[in-house]
Design a protein around this motif. Structure first.
Motif, short mmCIF file in Angstrom:
data_model
loop_
_atom_site.label_atom_id
_atom_site.label_comp_id
_atom_site.label_asym_id
_atom_site.label_seq_id
_atom_site.Cartn_x
_atom_site.Cartn_y
_atom_site.Cartn_z
N ASP A 214 0.88 -1.15 0.15
CA ASP A 214 0.11 0.15 0.01
C ASP A 214 0.93 1.31 -0.14
OD1 ASP A 214 -1.72 2.12 0.57
OD2 ASP A 214 -2.95 0.94 1.75
N PRO A 215 0.82 2.10 -1.06
CA PRO A 215 1.66 3.28 -0.89
C PRO A 215 1.69 4.27 0.14
CG PRO A 215 0.35 3.05 -2.96
CD PRO A 215 -0.27 2.07 -2.04
N GLU A 216 0.50 4.07 0.91
CA GLU A 216 0.62 5.11 2.14
C GLU A 216 0.97 4.53 3.44
OE1 GLU A 216 -3.57 6.35 2.56
OE2 GLU A 216 -3.70 7.26 0.61
N THR A 217 1.51 3.17 3.40
CA THR A 217 2.21 2.59 4.51
C THR A 217 3.73 2.86 4.49
OG1 THR A 217 2.78 0.38 3.17
CG2 THR A 217 0.86 0.44 4.49
N ASP A 218 4.20 2.68 5.60
CA ASP A 218 5.66 2.98 6.01
C ASP A 218 6.39 2.22 4.67
OD1 ASP A 218 5.21 4.52 7.97
OD2 ASP A 218 5.68 3.01 9.42
N THR A 219 6.13 1.21 4.47
CA THR A 219 6.76 0.47 3.32
C THR A 219 6.64 1.03 1.86
OG1 THR A 219 6.71 -1.70 4.60
CG2 THR A 219 6.81 -1.95 2.23
N GLY A 220 5.42 1.58 1.69
CA GLY A 220 5.17 2.05 0.49
C GLY A 220 5.98 3.52 0.39
N LEU A 221 5.93 4.27 1.37
CA LEU A 221 6.39 5.54 1.37
C LEU A 221 7.99 5.40 1.27
CD1 LEU A 221 4.42 7.23 4.18
CD2 LEU A 221 4.55 7.75 1.90
N ALA A 222 8.99 4.22 1.83
CA ALA A 222 10.07 3.88 1.64
C ALA A 222 10.42 3.84 0.25
CB ALA A 222 10.53 2.71 2.59
N MET A 223 9.51 2.98 -0.44
CA MET A 223 9.74 2.89 -1.71
C MET A 223 9.45 3.88 -2.75
SD MET A 223 7.85 -0.99 -2.07
CE MET A 223 7.71 -1.07 -3.83
N LEU A 224 8.52 4.91 -2.35
CA LEU A 224 8.08 6.06 -3.09
C LEU A 224 9.40 6.81 -2.82
CD1 LEU A 224 4.54 6.44 -2.48
CD2 LEU A 224 5.48 6.04 -4.76
N SER A 225 9.83 7.03 -1.71
CA SER A 225 11.05 7.83 -1.58
C SER A 225 12.33 7.64 -2.47
CB SER A 225 11.67 7.80 -0.08
OG SER A 225 12.43 6.62 0.10
N MET A 226 12.44 6.30 -3.10
CA MET A 226 13.57 5.97 -4.12
C MET A 226 12.92 6.46 -5.34
SD MET A 226 16.16 5.25 -2.46
CE MET A 226 17.18 5.15 -4.08
N PHE A 227 11.83 5.99 -5.69
CA PHE A 227 11.30 6.22 -7.16
C PHE A 227 11.16 7.26 -7.44
CE2 PHE A 227 9.36 1.65 -6.29
CZ PHE A 227 10.59 1.09 -6.26
N ASN A 228 10.44 8.48 -6.41
CA ASN A 228 10.19 9.70 -6.95
C ASN A 228 11.34 10.82 -6.72
OD1 ASN A 228 8.91 12.28 -7.09
ND2 ASN A 228 7.73 12.03 -5.57
N GLN A 229 12.22 10.85 -7.85
CA GLN A 229 13.29 11.51 -8.12
C GLN A 229 13.19 13.03 -8.60
OE1 GLN A 229 16.61 10.66 -7.14
NE2 GLN A 229 15.63 9.09 -6.25
N THR A 230 11.77 13.41 -8.86
CA THR A 230 11.60 14.51 -9.28
C THR A 230 10.57 15.43 -8.49
OG1 THR A 230 9.79 13.60 -10.62
CG2 THR A 230 11.76 13.93 -11.75
N GLY A 231 10.12 14.87 -7.14
CA GLY A 231 9.48 15.75 -6.21
C GLY A 231 7.96 15.98 -6.73
N VAL A 232 7.40 15.03 -7.74
CA VAL A 232 5.88 15.25 -7.92
C VAL A 232 5.14 14.65 -7.08
CG1 VAL A 232 6.48 15.33 -10.41
CG2 VAL A 232 5.87 13.02 -9.49
N GLU A 233 3.73 14.55 -7.28
CA GLU A 233 2.77 13.91 -6.02
C GLU A 233 3.18 12.43 -6.28
OE1 GLU A 233 0.74 15.37 -4.04
OE2 GLU A 233 1.54 17.29 -4.62
N ASN A 234 3.04 11.90 -4.95
CA ASN A 234 3.01 10.29 -4.93
C ASN A 234 2.12 9.62 -5.84
OD1 ASN A 234 5.46 10.35 -3.43
ND2 ASN A 234 4.28 10.08 -1.38
N GLU A 235 0.94 10.34 -6.02
CA GLU A 235 -0.06 9.58 -6.68
C GLU A 235 0.41 9.50 -8.35
OE1 GLU A 235 -0.72 11.98 -4.69
OE2 GLU A 235 -2.06 11.15 -3.34
N ALA A 236 1.16 10.29 -8.71
CA ALA A 236 1.59 10.11 -10.12
C ALA A 236 2.76 9.07 -10.43
CB ALA A 236 2.34 11.57 -10.46
#
Length: 625
Positions: A192-214
């Motif tokens: 789930d993107p909103e869990t701690d696990t999801g946020l940890a993954m998104l912190s690596m994949f989001n290199q441009t600072g856009v919204e996590n949903e994108a």
């Protein structure tokens, strides 16, 4: 020091026999004691080069190279060497059997925190490292036995058959069980993107600072094919808790540290591991994923199919593992390069889904990327960017830079990165166990050499080979200088001793262990085998050299034809012999021009120089008249 695979492998073999072969007895164990993984690594130090490099072959006594024969003299005469290898293999297989069934325990490689002690039951738990190493040992062993049979005369066939038949049977049984273990250790984790696990993954994949949903949407689109194949094609041991149907959830796939809790039974194979209880947490570990992929890579090599080493059940398991091998590589390669700007992989250190960060994890993901590029057409831009990452990792790991006071990079090598084996604390209510990985430098070298094999850009290839050279220099400094491990690895304290407050290097601790680490030494052997493969490939073919060589060949060929026109058919003077010599060189240049344009270029230059010399000599003769 130049990487010289032949000399360096022979040196390891010499040191190996000095350390573990005495009075016609093979001595198992090293720094970390004896277990199913360490002993496999020890055996592979000898067996892997003997089956991967033709000039190191030991199966045919009449074709053993002179330098190999001299190094292996402690094993006996030429005809004894091949049989001794079979005896050592059989001894290993018997050591790790219980009730005629193979065991894959981590044993002394499993660690607990200070003040705690692993229970006996915990030390017998299977680990992916053992499955992967067993895959490599068994395939190399079966290949070796096949070659040994093929090189034996008809008179000795029956006697040899009696000797190797039981060994072949044990190898096949262990190979099947290891393949089952790897299938049941593969895991898909939905997040789930909103869990701690999801946020940890998104912190690596989001290199441009856009919204996590994108980012979640972009990841879903990038992994659409991987997701659909996981849903459709992975039929053996589906991960029950994974939800791949919803694109709103992210996922990751790979190998856990052992058979996953709740793993499905594999009912067409009659081995205990096909239905044994799993304890490993249902999430992938980068280290165990790349370890599994390395083992499966040996399984997918063309020679395995060509030699028909697998039976029907093994082929079915091999197909299942190859599918997982392909999907795991595609997943991590896509995530390493996700997005339009900087790669997540370039954002060192890599953060795993459980929030842990380490340069070692960046190195693992780099290795997964290179594995995928090997399997597919490598892009020069990808390799150029990967080269910069390897260079940065070499600096950060203090491979090409000096150690500083209280440098945190030291922990990458001593004691290594500690991985929590979540789920082990459920075994006999024992403590949580850890796995130490200290192969940062050899893993870096292996991936650099693999990248160099792929590169089609001269500057990138040159940079990679220079970095490989520097990494090998670093590793040579870490070889033991005195017995019992002399010439083997890993004496990391020689390089990573803490500097004193005065800035002067300190002295290594006198009580540092001198026994060889087979874990580390075997990985150096893997690097040397990759280096040998790199050097066996044709040299780099520069388009510029090819164009220039063609221009020179055309000019030289034209001038040579002019000279032959001027030459009488009755002319048997040195002049004709000189022209015929030039012709031979140009014929050779035309044959080499596609694969070795620089060599062809030099032959054409020599031909043009000789033709010009003949031209000048002719002009001088005319003036003299």
């Amino acid at each position: 020091m130049r990487i010289q695979p032949r000399r360096q492998i022979l040196n390891v073999w010499s040191s190996l026999l000095a350390a573990c072969y005495q009075d016609d007895t093979w001595i198992w164990g090293g720094r970390d004691g004896s277990n199913s993984i360490s002993d496999a690594e020890q055996l592979l130090c000898l067996l892997y080069p003997a089956t991967q490099i033709s000039s190191f072959g030991l199966h045919n006594p009449d074709r053993i190279a002179d330098d190999v024969r001299i190094i292996l003299k402690p094993l006996g005469r030429e005809r004894r060497i091949g049989l001794k290898i079979v005896e050592v293999m059989d001894e290993y297989l018997r050591r790790y059997e219980r009730d005629d069934q193979p065991i894959f325990s981590g044993g002394s490689y499993l660690r607990a925190i200070k003040g705690a002690e692993a229970t006996d039951r915990q030390r017998t738990v299977d680990v992916v490292d053992s499955y992967s190493m067993s895959l490599t040992v068994c395939l190399a062993g079966l290949q070796y036995l096949r070659a040994l049979q093929d090189s034996t005369g008809a008179g000795d066939q029956q006697r040899l058959e009696r000797l190797i038949k039981p060994v072949e049977s044990r190898l096949n049984k262990r190979l099947t069980a290891a393949m089952v273990g790897l299938v049941r250790s593969f895991v898909v984790q939905s997040v789930d993107p909103e869990t701690d696990t999801g946020l940890a993954m998104l912190s690596m994949f989001n290199q441009t600072g856009v919204e996590n949903e994108a980012i979640v949407g972009g990841v879903a689109k990038r992994l659409e094919r991987v997701r659909s194949r996981l849903l459709r094609d992975v039929t053996l041991n589906k991960t029950p808790q994974a939800d791949l149907a919803s694109p709103a959830l992210m996922f990751e796939c790979g190998w856990s540290w052992g058979v996953v809790e709740g793993a499905e039974v594999i009912d067409f194979i009659d081995v205990p591991i096909a239905k044994s209880e799993g304890f490993a947490v249902g999430r992938p570990y980068l280290y165990f994923t790349i370890t599994a992929l390395d083992g499966i890579n040996d399984l997918t090599q063309p020679r395995t199919r060509e030699l028909d080493l697998l039976d029907a059940d093994q082929r079915r398991l091999a197909d299942a593992l190859q599918l997982r091998w392909d999907l795991a590589q595609r997943y991590w390669s896509a995530m390493a390069r996700f997005g339009e700007g900087d790669w997540p992989l370039e954002d060192i250190p890599w953060r795993t889904s459980d929030g842990e960060e380490s340069d070692y994890f960046s190195l693992c993901v780099s290795g997964l990327l290179i594995q995928d590029l090997i399997a597919r057409e490598a892009d020069d831009d990808d390799l150029t960017r990967a080269t910069r990452i390897f260079d940065e990792l070499a600096r950060r790991g203090r491979i090409t830079r000096r150690l500083t006071e209280h440098d945190s990079a030291r922990a990458l090598h001593i004691p290594g990165v500690l991985l929590r084996l979540n789920g082990t604390d459920a075994i006999d209510d024992g403590p949580l166990l850890y796995w130490a990985v200290s192969d940062y430098a050899p893993m870096l070298l292996k991936r650099i050499l693999q990248a160099a094999q792929l590169s089609r850009t001269l500057s990138t290839r040159r940079q990679l080979l220079e970095l490989a050279q520097a990494t090998m220099d670093h590793l040579e400094l870490r070889a033991f200088q005195r017995a019992p491990g002399r010439g083997l690895w890993d004496d990391a304290a020689r390089v990573f001793v803490e500097p004193s407050l005065t800035g002067e290097p300190g002295d290594p601790a006198a009580d540092e262990p001198q026994e060889p680490s087979w874990y580390f030494t075997e990985r150096i052997i893997e690097c040397l085998v990759v280096a040998e493969s790199t050097y066996q490939n044709p040299p780099f073919r520069s388009p510029t050299s090819l164009t220039r060589a063609l221009e020179l060949l055309d000019e030289a060929d034209h001038l040579l034809n002019q000279k032959f026109l001027e030459l009488s058919e009755r002319d048997n003077t040195p002049n004709r012999r000189a022209l015929e010599n030039i012709e031979k060189n140009l014929v050779r240049a035309s044959k080499l021009i596609d694969e070795r344009p620089a060599t062809a270029f030099s032959l054409c230059v020599d031909a043009l120089r000789e033709l010009d010399g003949l031209e000048v000599a002719g002009l001088d003769a005319m003036r003299g008249e």
